[in-house]
Design a protein around this motif. Structure first.
Motif, PDB file in Angstrom:
ATOM      1  N   PHE A 166      41.273  11.186  46.851  1.00 40.77           N
ATOM      2  CA  PHE A 166      40.246  10.854  47.840  1.00 40.77           C
ATOM      3  C   PHE A 166      39.031  10.243  47.162  1.00 40.77           C
ATOM      4  O   PHE A 166      38.685  10.607  46.026  1.00 40.77           O
ATOM      5  CB  PHE A 166      39.829  12.107  48.618  1.00 40.77           C
ATOM      6  CG  PHE A 166      40.842  12.551  49.617  1.00 40.77           C
ATOM      7  CD1 PHE A 166      40.808  12.066  50.917  1.00 40.77           C
ATOM      8  CD2 PHE A 166      41.848  13.444  49.257  1.00 40.77           C
ATOM      9  CE1 PHE A 166      41.751  12.479  51.846  1.00 40.77           C
ATOM     10  CE2 PHE A 166      42.790  13.853  50.179  1.00 40.77           C
ATOM     11  CZ  PHE A 166      42.740  13.362  51.475  1.00 40.77           C
ATOM     12  N   TYR A 219      39.896  16.944  56.883  1.00 42.10           N
ATOM     13  CA  TYR A 219      40.569  15.840  57.570  1.00 42.10           C
ATOM     14  C   TYR A 219      41.747  16.398  58.351  1.00 42.10           C
ATOM     15  O   TYR A 219      42.317  17.431  58.010  1.00 42.10           O
ATOM     16  CB  TYR A 219      41.017  14.742  56.591  1.00 42.10           C
ATOM     17  CG  TYR A 219      42.268  15.048  55.802  1.00 42.10           C
ATOM     18  CD1 TYR A 219      43.542  14.844  56.330  1.00 42.10           C
ATOM     19  CD2 TYR A 219      42.178  15.528  54.486  1.00 42.10           C
ATOM     20  CE1 TYR A 219      44.683  15.123  55.592  1.00 42.10           C
ATOM     21  CE2 TYR A 219      43.304  15.803  53.751  1.00 42.10           C
ATOM     22  CZ  TYR A 219      44.552  15.609  54.305  1.00 42.10           C
ATOM     23  OH  TYR A 219      45.683  15.883  53.580  1.00 42.10           O
ATOM     24  N   TYR A 238      38.126  12.025  59.510  1.00 36.85           N
ATOM     25  CA  TYR A 238      37.695  12.460  58.189  1.00 36.85           C
ATOM     26  C   TYR A 238      36.259  12.952  58.284  1.00 36.85           C
ATOM     27  O   TYR A 238      35.376  12.267  58.814  1.00 36.85           O
ATOM     28  CB  TYR A 238      37.806  11.281  57.212  1.00 36.85           C
ATOM     29  CG  TYR A 238      37.451  11.592  55.783  1.00 36.85           C
ATOM     30  CD1 TYR A 238      38.307  12.352  54.983  1.00 36.85           C
ATOM     31  CD2 TYR A 238      36.273  11.106  55.225  1.00 36.85           C
ATOM     32  CE1 TYR A 238      37.992  12.608  53.663  1.00 36.85           C
ATOM     33  CE2 TYR A 238      35.945  11.365  53.907  1.00 36.85           C
ATOM     34  CZ  TYR A 238      36.807  12.127  53.126  1.00 36.85           C
ATOM     35  OH  TYR A 238      36.493  12.383  51.821  1.00 36.85           O
ATOM     36  N   SER A 286      44.130  18.812  55.782  1.00 36.46           N
ATOM     37  CA  SER A 286      43.790  19.177  54.412  1.00 36.46           C
ATOM     38  C   SER A 286      44.192  20.615  54.140  1.00 36.46           C
ATOM     39  O   SER A 286      44.350  21.420  55.063  1.00 36.46           O
ATOM     40  CB  SER A 286      42.282  18.999  54.185  1.00 36.46           C
ATOM     41  OG  SER A 286      41.545  19.836  55.052  1.00 36.46           O
ATOM     42  N   VAL A 288      40.754   6.503  51.824  1.00 33.72           N
ATOM     43  CA  VAL A 288      40.963   7.826  52.429  1.00 33.72           C
ATOM     44  C   VAL A 288      42.359   7.907  53.040  1.00 33.72           C
ATOM     45  O   VAL A 288      43.086   8.895  52.850  1.00 33.72           O
ATOM     46  CB  VAL A 288      39.878   8.104  53.504  1.00 33.72           C
ATOM     47  CG1 VAL A 288      40.231   9.359  54.313  1.00 33.72           C
ATOM     48  CG2 VAL A 288      38.519   8.265  52.866  1.00 33.72           C
TER      49      VAL A 288
END
Length: 797
Positions: A11, A254, A309, A242, A30
């Motif tokens: 990231f 995210y 995000y 995530s 991303v």
């Protein structure tokens, strides 16, 4: 553009200016990091997306009773040969039963959505109302007297005299049950209408199914100008997020989902895409296996990753001071860093923001990357942002998700193998037969010149159950075949079948033990002597075993309602969505809802009021019945208490109504005592008055009697006097007459006496003369007593 990236993470760095974060290159990095973590070799050196997809796919097949039978064929095959097996390989859908029990039980759990206004203005209004009711409680008698004297209403609250609470406990209960601000009613109605418009009941059933089968469920809340507030079901098999160890996924940065959409739909969602870009996307649609799980797929679709995000943004303002003392705030970028100056200063704060992105999987084609519009922020902390994805996995540990179905798949396999073994044993069972002795039949003569034959013997045996035999042969010897037909029994498979059925029941009981779904919950037959109360206790214990799934479902509902509540103000900002909202709720509440556009005034706390379960209802009903039988409450009170879904408030209402009834009974008893005392006093007064009146009447009567007596005596005396006078007069007259008569009598008596005297003298003289004459004449004696002698003979009379 070179963007710094941590060496241990794919990231991009978040410590960059906001302009860099808003760039498409940042969004592409991303999205590539998400794709690498999920669709390529990630942290666990395998494809996380494919692993999740296959795992969830297998769990769903087990839940439907459609799991693959290849493992069972491999177990029963001999060197891969199944030609000698005639078996129905269809799986036994035993898992489906337990899944339906849990899912349908949760779907039947009803609740009410409640909104509680917790901003300063609403709290002030609620406090003012409570104080007004409290003042009316303490000054009720004075207010009633003032209203009666003046004809005006001096009450501080809108409650009538009959509705006014009588104690602080009753006031607290009234504030929780009856008091509701118009803004709260409008908010609840708006949330319910949004859920109804999005068919939330159907979505909730799918979420309950996912929680039971997969152990994870997800729902997404969005807002757009054309459709307003939308709640969308998200398939966990296509979900990316995530890493987190939180079962409610509150710390993820995210989240997204992979979708397979057509080119026309892609153009509709992203109208800014040119035809040339669409042509390139169509030529390079990416990896379709991302969405299909390595199975069949539609060639006319494109696999798109939708994600959001979470990062942060610096809000910078330039405060400029004017000559007249006024201040002016001017918004600047986060790169604004001027030197120190007396005329202005720089102030800033850091807030969380969401970026929305969309990318064609397997390519570097970004369809969208922008700062999210209409982000949902809690009013209590506007620096926080809520993600549109609401995810829950109640039994997650270290990223690994556990579900009810995953616990029992091994037992389901053993049940299926047992079922197949049962079929195998049953296919090899030999039916019972008969032994026919032909030599024995030859010795039997039917008497008609013919012998017994096999066909006739079998027909006779099967139709009548009887046979004909001879104990001796035709030569007179012992006949060894005297019973020509004998039954042959075969029990080669009975013991195996019994053992397999016992094994089947064993694994079925293991499923019940692991899941907590006992016989009382799944509706199986229980022992005849089991009490109803014990059955209910067992069912309640089973509900406790699956309560974490219900709590997770309620959490998803609650978070969805909170997101809807935060987005209603956005809905009212647009004429089209506001019109739709106005048509779905009442006009009065719509105008009230307009007030929540001012975020500083209204802040709602959303909570779910659950309907009590059967055990809690039974306990409450038992308390109600005891109170009814003892006369503590009336039937109307019982009806009101049963309508309260909050068990704590229902019990408080029961205690309050009971104490109120007891107090009313005591007051009625005291009133009866006072009324009885007053009645007794009035009776005594009436008795005394009656006695006085009686005495007065008696006295008056006595007086009248005495007066009458006196008058009678006077009249009697007068009469007596008159009578006495008359009697005296008459006596006088009588005396006079008597005197006269007496005088006459005396005179007569005296005359008579003189006459008698004279007569006697005369008689005496006459007698003397006779005596003289007798002596003279010498006559016979004279009898002077004779009646014939009158004494007058000598007188010559």
């Amino acid at each position: 553009m070179n963007i710094y990236t941590n060496t241990n993470s794919a990231f991009p760095s978040q410590v960059v200016p906001d302009a860099v974060k808003a760039s498409e290159e940042y969004g592409l990095q991303v999205s590539n990091a998400i794709e690498q973590e999920w669709f390529s070799q990630g942290r666990t050196n395998h494809n996380r997306y494919l692993t999740n997809w296959n795992n969830f796919h297998q769990l769903r097949l087990y839940a439907r009773g459609e799991q693959s039978v290849q493992k069972y064929k491999d177990e029963l095959a001999t060197n891969g040969d199944l030609s000698y097996l005639n078996i129905d390989w269809k799986p036994v859908p035993v898992v489906s039963k337990f899944v339906d029990i849990v899912v349908n039980g949760m779907s039947q759990k009803t609740y009410d959505i409640k909104a509680y206004a917790q901003d300063q203005e609403s709290l002030k209004s609620r406090t003012s109302y409570a104080e007004a009711v409290l003042r009316d409680m303490y000054s009720q008698e004075l207010i009633q007297k003032a209203n009666a004297l003046t004809g005006q209403d001096f009450s501080n609250s809108p409650l009538g005299a009959d509705e006014l609470p009588q104690s602080k406990e009753e006031l607290d209960l009234h504030m929780q049950l009856s008091y509701k601000q118009s803004i709260e009613i409008a908010e609840e109605e708006a949330i319910n209408n949004v859920l109804a418009a999005n068919k939330w009941d159907l979505t909730r059933r799918r979420l309950n199914y996912d929680l039971t089968v997969l152990g994870i469920a997800c729902v997404k809340t969005t807002f757009n100008v054309s459709e307003g507030i939308r709640t969308e079901y998200v398939d966990p098999a296509y979900l990316v997020y995530s890493y987190t160890e939180d079962p409610n996924f509150d710390d993820i940065y995210y989240a997204g989902e992979a979708k397979s959409i057509t080119i026309p739909e892609l153009k509709k969602q992203f109208p800014h895409i040119s035809d040339e870009e669409l042509y390139k996307i169509q030529q390079m649609p990416g990896n379709r296996q991302y969405i299909t799980g390595w199975g069949n797929y539609d060639e006319n679709t494109v696999q798109v990753l939708y994600f959001e995000y979470k990062t942060y943004m610096n809000q910078v303002f330039k405060i400029k001071y004017g000559e007249n003392g006024l201040e002016k705030a001017i918004e600047k970028t986060d790169e604004f860093n001027p030197p120190q100056n007396d005329n202005f200063e720089r102030i800033s704060r850091t807030i969380e923001v969401l970026y929305t992105g969309a990318k064609v999987l397997g390519t570097n084609t970004m369809l969208e990357w922008k700062l999210s519009e209409n982000m949902t922020r809690p009013y209590a902390d506007t620096t926080k942002v809520e993600m549109n994805y609401v995810i829950s996995a109640p039994r997650m540990y270290k990223g690994r998700i556990d579900s009810l179905v995953s616990r029992i798949t091994g037992f389901a396999d053993m049940i299926q193998l047992t079922h197949l073994k049962l079929q195998q044993v049953m296919s090899k069972i030999i039916p019972d037969g008969v032994f026919l002795d032909i030599d024995g039949l030859a010795e039997v003569d039917l008497g008609n010149g013919t012998n017994y034959n096999a066909a006739e013997a079998l027909n006779m045996y099967f139709q009548t159950g009887s046979i004909v035999g001879r104990s001796l042969t035709q030569e007179g010897g012992m006949n060894a075949g005297k019973v020509p037909i004998q039954e042959l029994t075969s029990s080669s498979g009975q013991a195996k079948i019994a053992a397999l059925i016992q094994t089947y029941q064993y694994y079925l009981q293991l499923i019940r033990d692991v899941t907590g779904l006992n016989e009382a919950r799944d509706g199986s037959m229980v022992e005849r002597d089991t009490l109803v109360g014990l059955q209910k206790m067992a069912a309640n214990a089973s509900n406790t075993a699956t309560k974490h799934i219900l709590q997770s479902s309620l959490y998803l509902t609650l978070r969805t309602c909170e997101n809807i509540s935060l987005r209603i103000a956005d809905c009212l900002d647009y004429p089209l969505t506001a019109k739709v909202l106005e048509q779905s709720i009442t006009t009065y509440n719509t105008y009230t809802l307009k007030e929540i556009k001012n975020l500083n005034l209204f802040d709602f706390g959303i909570y779910l009021e659950l309907e009590p379960d059967e055990e809690e209802k039974a306990m409450l009903e038992q308390n109600i019945q005891v109170a009814l039988q003892s006369g503590g409450i009336d039937l109307d009170d019982a009806i009101d208490i049963r309508q309260i879904k909050n068990l704590k408030l229902a019990n408080q209402m029961l205690k309050l109504r009971k104490s109120k009834k007891q107090k009313a009974a005591q007051e009625a008893q005291m009133a009866n005592i006072q009324a009885q005392a007053q009645a007794n006093q009035e009776t005594a007064q009436q008795t005394a008055l009656f006695e006085v009146q009686k005495q007065q009447a008696l006295t008056q009567e006595t007086i009248n009697i005495e007066r009458a007596k006196s008058q009678f005596d006077m009249e009697r005396l007068q009469t007596e006097m008159q009578l006495k006078t008359q009697m005296a007069q008459q006596q006088f007259e009588f005396d006079m007459q008597l005197g006269q008569l007496k005088s006459k009598v005396e005179s007569s008596n005296l005359q008579l006496a003189e006459d008698r005297k004279d007569e006697r003298t005369r008689i005496q003289a006459s007698q003397q003369s006779q005596l003289v004459n007798q002596r003279k004449n010498n006559a016979m004696p004279q009898d002077f007593e004779s009646s014939s002698f009158t004494g007058l003979e000598g007188l010559g009379i």
